[in-house]
Every structure is written in structure tokens, then in C-alpha cells.
Design a protein around this motif. Structure first.
Motif, PDB file in Angstrom:
ATOM      1  N   ALA A  62       0.891  -1.562  -0.119  1.00 48.76           N
ATOM      2  CA  ALA A  62       0.458   0.018  -0.344  1.00 48.76           C
ATOM      3  C   ALA A  62       0.752   1.476   0.171  1.00 48.76           C
ATOM      4  O   ALA A  62       0.770   2.364  -0.181  1.00 48.76           O
ATOM      5  CB  ALA A  62      -0.985  -0.330   1.103  1.00 48.76           C
ATOM      6  N   LEU A  63       1.872   1.478   0.881  1.00 54.53           N
ATOM      7  CA  LEU A  63       2.189   2.057   0.439  1.00 54.53           C
ATOM      8  C   LEU A  63       3.818   2.545  -0.852  1.00 54.53           C
ATOM      9  O   LEU A  63       4.155   3.881  -0.857  1.00 54.53           O
ATOM     10  CB  LEU A  63       3.991   2.259   1.420  1.00 54.53           C
ATOM     11  CG  LEU A  63       3.091   2.143   2.791  1.00 54.53           C
ATOM     12  CD1 LEU A  63       4.168   1.994   4.508  1.00 54.53           C
ATOM     13  CD2 LEU A  63       2.901   3.676   3.455  1.00 54.53           C
ATOM     14  N   GLU A  64       3.635   1.171  -1.496  1.00 59.74           N
ATOM     15  CA  GLU A  64       4.445   1.963  -2.313  1.00 59.74           C
ATOM     16  C   GLU A  64       3.008   2.620  -3.611  1.00 59.74           C
ATOM     17  O   GLU A  64       4.209   3.247  -4.756  1.00 59.74           O
ATOM     18  CB  GLU A  64       5.112   0.387  -3.728  1.00 59.74           C
ATOM     19  CG  GLU A  64       5.905  -0.229  -1.579  1.00 59.74           C
ATOM     20  CD  GLU A  64       6.913  -1.568  -2.523  1.00 59.74           C
ATOM     21  OE1 GLU A  64       5.973  -2.473  -3.101  1.00 59.74           O
ATOM     22  OE2 GLU A  64       7.731  -2.456  -1.994  1.00 59.74           O
ATOM     23  N   MET A  65       2.240   1.640  -3.643  1.00 59.47           N
ATOM     24  CA  MET A  65       0.986   2.278  -4.233  1.00 59.47           C
ATOM     25  C   MET A  65       1.620   4.063  -4.362  1.00 59.47           C
ATOM     26  O   MET A  65       0.956   4.610  -4.767  1.00 59.47           O
ATOM     27  CB  MET A  65       0.247   1.521  -4.063  1.00 59.47           C
ATOM     28  CG  MET A  65      -0.339   0.596  -4.655  1.00 59.47           C
ATOM     29  SD  MET A  65      -2.072  -0.514  -4.239  1.00 59.47           S
ATOM     30  CE  MET A  65      -2.565   1.259  -5.696  1.00 59.47           C
ATOM     31  N   ASN A  90      11.525   2.744   2.626  1.00 61.29           N
ATOM     32  CA  ASN A  90      11.634   1.943   1.246  1.00 61.29           C
ATOM     33  C   ASN A  90      10.866   2.024  -0.042  1.00 61.29           C
ATOM     34  O   ASN A  90      11.108   2.084  -0.767  1.00 61.29           O
ATOM     35  CB  ASN A  90      11.443   0.125   1.521  1.00 61.29           C
ATOM     36  CG  ASN A  90      12.644  -0.236   1.735  1.00 61.29           C
ATOM     37  OD1 ASN A  90      13.958   0.067   1.402  1.00 61.29           O
ATOM     38  ND2 ASN A  90      12.605  -1.491   2.322  1.00 61.29           N
ATOM     39  N   ALA A  91       9.314   2.739   0.724  1.00 53.22           N
ATOM     40  CA  ALA A  91       8.340   2.766  -0.469  1.00 53.22           C
ATOM     41  C   ALA A  91       8.937   4.048  -1.212  1.00 53.22           C
ATOM     42  O   ALA A  91       8.615   3.882  -1.950  1.00 53.22           O
ATOM     43  CB  ALA A  91       7.124   3.192   0.442  1.00 53.22           C
ATOM     44  N   PHE A  92       9.097   4.531  -1.021  1.00 55.52           N
ATOM     45  CA  PHE A  92       9.537   5.972  -1.509  1.00 55.52           C
ATOM     46  C   PHE A  92      11.081   6.425  -1.696  1.00 55.52           C
ATOM     47  O   PHE A  92      11.167   6.309  -2.415  1.00 55.52           O
ATOM     48  CB  PHE A  92       9.872   7.409  -0.336  1.00 55.52           C
ATOM     49  CG  PHE A  92       8.410   7.509   0.087  1.00 55.52           C
ATOM     50  CD1 PHE A  92       7.157   7.793  -0.989  1.00 55.52           C
ATOM     51  CD2 PHE A  92       8.322   6.996   1.512  1.00 55.52           C
ATOM     52  CE1 PHE A  92       5.872   7.959  -0.210  1.00 55.52           C
ATOM     53  CE2 PHE A  92       6.593   7.257   1.886  1.00 55.52           C
ATOM     54  CZ  PHE A  92       5.798   7.514   1.634  1.00 55.52           C
ATOM     55  N   VAL A  93      11.868   5.192  -1.709  1.00 61.18           N
ATOM     56  CA  VAL A  93      13.502   5.079  -1.827  1.00 61.18           C
ATOM     57  C   VAL A  93      13.051   4.256  -3.242  1.00 61.18           C
ATOM     58  O   VAL A  93      14.172   4.642  -3.650  1.00 61.18           O
ATOM     59  CB  VAL A  93      14.132   4.183  -0.232  1.00 61.18           C
ATOM     60  CG1 VAL A  93      15.637   4.046  -1.185  1.00 61.18           C
ATOM     61  CG2 VAL A  93      14.729   4.666   0.478  1.00 61.18           C
ATOM     62  N   ALA A 126       6.412  15.605   0.033  1.00 60.26           N
ATOM     63  CA  ALA A 126       5.111  14.819   0.972  1.00 60.26           C
ATOM     64  C   ALA A 126       5.486  14.715   2.130  1.00 60.26           C
ATOM     65  O   ALA A 126       6.731  14.552   2.826  1.00 60.26           O
ATOM     66  CB  ALA A 126       5.060  13.177   0.687  1.00 60.26           C
ATOM     67  N   ILE A 127       4.969  15.026   3.274  1.00 60.97           N
ATOM     68  CA  ILE A 127       5.167  14.374   4.246  1.00 60.97           C
ATOM     69  C   ILE A 127       4.052  12.701   4.640  1.00 60.97           C
ATOM     70  O   ILE A 127       2.990  12.380   4.149  1.00 60.97           O
ATOM     71  CB  ILE A 127       4.160  15.037   5.705  1.00 60.97           C
ATOM     72  CG1 ILE A 127       5.104  16.699   5.499  1.00 60.97           C
ATOM     73  CG2 ILE A 127       4.560  14.418   7.006  1.00 60.97           C
ATOM     74  CD1 ILE A 127       4.434  17.743   5.800  1.00 60.97           C
ATOM     75  N   ALA A 128       5.063  12.162   5.666  1.00 61.89           N
ATOM     76  CA  ALA A 128       4.508  10.431   5.501  1.00 61.89           C
ATOM     77  C   ALA A 128       4.498  11.062   7.265  1.00 61.89           C
ATOM     78  O   ALA A 128       5.386  10.697   7.581  1.00 61.89           O
ATOM     79  CB  ALA A 128       5.812   9.659   4.648  1.00 61.89           C
ATOM     80  N   GLU A 155      -0.551   8.847   5.047  1.00 63.24           N
ATOM     81  CA  GLU A 155      -0.517   8.608   6.778  1.00 63.24           C
ATOM     82  C   GLU A 155      -0.247   6.998   6.691  1.00 63.24           C
ATOM     83  O   GLU A 155      -0.929   5.917   6.032  1.00 63.24           O
ATOM     84  CB  GLU A 155      -2.555   8.607   6.940  1.00 63.24           C
ATOM     85  CG  GLU A 155      -2.659   9.950   6.832  1.00 63.24           C
ATOM     86  CD  GLU A 155      -4.160   9.748   8.030  1.00 63.24           C
ATOM     87  OE1 GLU A 155      -4.571   9.431   9.245  1.00 63.24           O
ATOM     88  OE2 GLU A 155      -4.966  10.041   7.092  1.00 63.24           O
ATOM     89  N   ASP A 156       0.890   6.726   7.637  1.00 62.26           N
ATOM     90  CA  ASP A 156       1.721   5.365   7.972  1.00 62.26           C
ATOM     91  C   ASP A 156       0.908   4.646   8.799  1.00 62.26           C
ATOM     92  O   ASP A 156       0.731   5.397  10.026  1.00 62.26           O
ATOM     93  CB  ASP A 156       2.936   4.927   7.432  1.00 62.26           C
ATOM     94  CG  ASP A 156       3.319   3.361   8.435  1.00 62.26           C
ATOM     95  OD1 ASP A 156       2.366   2.779   8.238  1.00 62.26           O
ATOM     96  OD2 ASP A 156       4.330   3.187   7.893  1.00 62.26           O
TER      97      ASP A 156
END
Length: 381
Positions: A62-65, A90-93, A126-128, A155-156
Motif C-alpha cells: 500500500a505504501l509503495e502504491m 523503502n516505499a519512497f526510496v 510529501a509528509i509521511a 498516513e502510515d
């Protein structure tokens, strides 16, 4: 006679999981987006108020999406806490973006909203936020900052199913949200997660990215006469057996949460004396936050040897655990990200935190053993 081992976690089964899995088998539709998936989507949308909920095979997926939906490019920056699971970064890297780590608040261990604005650069996209232990970040302030600077908010909420902030479900407040249904969470499917698309303009793209970059969902709704490759995506769907298992859990989500809250409250009451004695600090829940009792942690007083406390409790067959190694001090964190400002609280509090066993069915007798083991371990410091 040897003592019963009390593990940190024990997955909870409602009793309906196998029935639903058998029903899915009989229906002979085992790939993603079958009847059980649709029921889960509807439940999540109704419960959270999100524009669109989409099951995924993990919260990581979901975060990778989210990263794909944000159209991140190499060198773009995403502000986030360092005290989180590796998937948040990782999702953003994976898209070439740079995690910018900011220190946490002392009370909730969430991203300190007062430090965000100073970390923003022209490359920030973005802000995660991470809702640690199912306790909400200070979302009003964070949303205001994002609005001023034209940033998206992710939102994680991996730990946040059934938690809320000022009456709003976690995961549904920012532009995008991500849930986890891993077996260590409150509501589970073994592995599994969900994306919440709260910005209506992102819903169609979310469906496309989740379906290998195709408009297959629109095809099955009869909106196009064939489906084709539209953009970069991947296969983020869980199988229908996973959704069938999850449906049993969602049906009992309120009861599961209430059971955990009762155990959490019992810990909180029992450990007040140790806090008064200056041996530990109990969790702090801000007034605007309704948490879900995802975990009960304590912060040991400075100078207490955490490893010795853990070992003494394990000697009593009680198995608490610590939590994250801060990402900014990890080899990959140093290579792919950067810290903005002091990470003093992240470093200090992460070394003092102990998570106690908490699961449905723990019961008073086992819980008393956990409390006794912790008290004894601290008395021998």
C-alpha cells in the motif's frame, strides 16, 4: 512444573475464518477482487469514510502504491520519522526519493509536527506520518503545514485500524493512507494491507496502479470495452482466500478492539505504582486521540539496563520485546536518507522502550505474571 511461556503476540482467530475460506473455495474464484474482497472494501470505506479502499497483499505494498500515486522522481524528498518500520522509507526510496528524518515527540513517539516546517526544501513533495501504537499524530497541524507548502500527506496507519483523531478514522485524514493486517496487528489476515485513497482525484489511478497499470477494474464495471496498459503499476492485489480470512476479522473488529482495550487499561492501572516510583513511564494518550490498544509499551527510566530487564523477564518465561532500530542510524538509512536536526529523542527513547505481551485471550492470570515479572526485573536493577 515448568511455567507456561507467555509470548509477545498470539494471532487471534474469530472462528469464522475457515468457514469463509471454504465458501471462497466453493465459489471457485480465488484470484483478487472477488466477493470477499468487495465486502472488505465496503466495510473499510464505511468505517473510515475514505473515498476508496483497496486491499493489498501488505501494508508495504500500500505504501509503495502511495509512492507511485505521488509521482515521485529521483531526488524528491519525503519527510518522515526515523522511529518507524523500514517499509515507511523503502516505499519512497524505491522511486528514488530521499527520506528526510525528523525527531519524534516525547509523549506519543510520533513525528514532532513542530519540526516539520524547518525540514521542508524545494524538493519536498510529501509528509509521511506514522501513527505509532495506533495513537494519532497531531494531524490538524500537519495538514495545515502541508496546505501552506503544497505537499501531500501519507498516513502510515499500519498500527491504526479502529483508531481515530478527533472522531476521524486514522488512514482517512491525509491524501492517502495505508493499513496493515499482518498477524502481529489487531485485525489480521496473516499478511495483508489496504490502501485508502482519500483524495477522489487519486481513486482511478489507484485502481490502475494496483492492477498492473491497467484499467481492468473499469473493464469489469463495463466502463470500457477492453482493458489496456495505462501507466506503471504492479500486482498489489491479495488473493480471495486472504480476503475471506480478513472478512471474518473485520466482522469482529469492534469486539477485538474492546478486548484489547480492557487488557491495555489493566496494564495501565497496574503499572501506575512503578511510574510513581520513577522506574518507568507509561504511554501517554492525547485527549483528541482514541487509540486501539495495538500495543502496551513502557519507557524504562534512564540508566536502567533494558537488555537485563528483558532477560530477567524471559527467565520467567515472559517474552516482551523492544522495537525499531531508528532508520537514520541504520546502514541503509545513512545511505538513502538524511536526518534533519537533532534526533535526540528518537535515539534516547528507542533505547528505553519495552513492549509487553498483549493479545486477545491473554487473560488476567497471564497478565498478572507479566506485571509481576516486570516488577521483579526492575527491583533487581
Amino acid at each position: 512444573m515448568s511455567l507456561e511461556k507467555i509470548p509477545f503476540n498470539r494471532p487471534y482467530m474469530t472462528g469464522k475464518e475457515f468457514h469463509h475460506i471454504a465458501e471462497a473455495n466453493l465459489g471457485q474464484m480465488l484470484a483478487g477482487d472477488g466477493p470477499f474482497t468487495k465486502r472488505c472494501h465496503a466495510w473499510l470505506e464505511e468505517r473510515t469514510g475514505s473515498s476508496k479502499a483497496l486491499l493489498t497483499h501488505s501494508c508495504t505494498a500500500a505504501l509503495e502504491m502511495c509512492a507511485l500515486l505521488l509521482d515521485l522522481q529521483p531526488g524528491d524528498e519525503v519527510i518522515m520519522p526515523s522511529y518507524t518500520f523500514v517499509s515507511t522509507a523503502n516505499a519512497f526510496v524505491l522511486r528514488g526519493a530521499v527520506p528526510v528524518f525528523v525527531d519524534i515527540r516525547e509523549d506519543t513517539l510520533n513525528l514532532d509536527e513542530r519540526l516539520i516546517e524547518a525540514a521542508i526544501t524545494p524538493r519536498t513533495k510529501a509528509i509521511a506520518v506514522v501513527h505509532y501504537a495506533g495513537v494519532a499524530c497531531e494531524m490538524d497541524s500537519i495538514l495545515a503545514i502541508a496546505h501552506r507548502h503544497g505537499l501531500k500527506v501519507v498516513e502510515d496507519a499500519a498500527q491504526g485500524v479502529m483508531s481515530s483523531y478527533k472522531g476521524r478514522a486514522l488512514g482517512s485524514i491525509g491524501d492517502l493512507g495505508a493499513f496493515s493486517f499482518h498477524e502481529t496487528k489487531n485485525v489480521i489476515s496473516g499478511e495483508g494491507g489496504a490502501l485508502l485513497a482519500n483524495d477522489p482525484e487519486l481513486v482511478m489511478r489507484a485502481e490502475i496502479i494496483r492492477e498492473k497499470g491497467t484499467d481492468r477494474s473499469r473493464f469489469f464495471r463495463g466502463q470500457v470495452d477492453k482493458y489496456t496498459w495505462q501507466e506503471v503499476g504492479s500486482s498489489f492485489l491479495p488473493g480471495e482466500l486472504t480476503a475471506a480470512f480478513l472478512w471474518a476479522q473485520l466482522q469482529e473488529a469492534e469486539a477485538i478492539t474492546n478486548s484489547r482495550l480492557a487488557t491495555w487499561a489493566r496494564y495501565h492501572h497496574a503499572l501506575a505504582g512503578l511510574e510513581a516510583d520513577g522506574l518507568l513511564r507509561r504511554p501517554i494518550i492525547p485527549q483528541d486521540c482514541q487509540h486501539n490498544a495495538h500495543m502496551y509499551y513502557v519507557l524504562l527510566a534512564p540508566g536502567i539496563d533494558r537488555q537485563a530487564v528483558l532477560q530477567r523477564m524471559r527467565d520467567e518465561e515472559v517474552y516482551p520485546v523492544f522495537h525499531y532500530v531508528p532508520l537514520h542510524s541504520s546502514p541503509a538509512g545513512e545511505r538513502y536518507g538524511r536526518a534533519h536536526g537533532s534526533m535526540q529523542l528518537t535515539d534516547e527513547l528507542s533505547n528505553r522502550l519495552v513492549r509487553l505481551p498483549l493479545w486477545c485471550g491473554l487473560g488476567d492470570e497471564r497478565q498478572d505474571r507479566v506485571i509481576s515479572a516486570l516488577s521483579t526485573a526492575l527491583a533487581r536493577r
